[in-house]
Design an enzyme around this catalytic site. Sequence first.
Site: not given
Ligand code: A3P
Length: 321
Positions: A75, A135, A258, A279
């Site tokens: 997201t 969500h 990020m 992250m």
């Molecule tokens: P992981 O826990 O598998 O590392 P959301 O934003 O929906 O909460 O999702 C979080 C997930 O997206 C986490 O996964 C996070 O590390 C990953 N994520 C966030 N930014 C990212 C990026 N720039 N590239 C790849 N994955 C990313």
Amino acid sequence: MNVSKPLSSSLSGSIIPMMQLQGKEEAALWLPLQQDWGNRWCTMPQRYLSFCDRIDAFETRASDVFVVTFMKCGTTWMQELAWLLLNRLDFDQAKRSYLMDRSIFMELSTIRDRYGKDSVTVCDQMSNPRLIKTHLPAQLLPREIWLRKRKIIYVARNAKDVVVSSYHFMKGVGHWEGSIDEFVDEFMKDRVMFTSYLSHFVDFYRMRNEKNIFFVTYEEMKRDLKQVIERLVKFLDCQPLDEIQMEQLLKYLSFENMKSGEHSNPTRYFKARPDFEFMRRGIVGSYKDELSAAHREALDNWTQNYLNEYGLNEFEIFGNI
Ligand code: A3P
């Protein structure tokens, strides 16, 4: 609209409302969703009940874009991308401020008592173009989204990685105390917040060819983010990017960048355990070394049995995972 009687407790001791559309004419207006929503489930905290009518009646605007996902599907990654495209690649502002303050999480007040504001009202007051995160599943979104065909960006992710990432997140922010094995079982029983996961993404996958819906997977973003950006630029009617802009954007959106950014990494935004990391790994397949063989198999069967009902399979949606 009817909020049915709570059926069981969810993790945070809350209840499970289930909403149904009632009335033939009304249902017909929900094109392309001409289906009975009565069999759709969504586990939500008790507090959701005092927000659901306002969310249902939320007034949308022509320029609105909704980022709709199940939690942990990428997201934040997609929000940052969409926000930058909608704001002419304003990297300076992106670096200065939390995404959560630029792209509001619509139902946040229903799940977080410490937010201190009313997230639905904050969404209402945002200036254009509004990029709103939610969500909520298709059947609980503001009905104007469907009636007026507002733009939706939907990001899906394979169930095994979603479970693992959700477990770490829920544990980190204090919504889960048990083991990962217990979490997987609860997840498959639709007792974790925002579940049921499978119907959540299948409903949008089936609508992926609608003009107002941009369907993408986390896996596709990992495989070829540039192609996803090009597709999204068209969907959002933004100016095409030149090569330099594309390079800047890809660099900004990289996991490493990020993660290292003060505001692009939301870890500090949460009141969480000291070892919490938002992250986390940012890869496809973290389930491989984090889930037991028995749970990998259980999740595969659970997913495939559900997808079979719709003549789908995991590979065609997510590719190799
Ligand atoms: P992981 O826990 O598998 O590392 P959301 O934003 O929906 O909460 O999702 C979080 C997930 O997206 C986490 O996964 C996070 O590390 C990953 N994520 C966030 N930014 C990212 C990026 N720039 N590239 C790849 N994955 C990313």
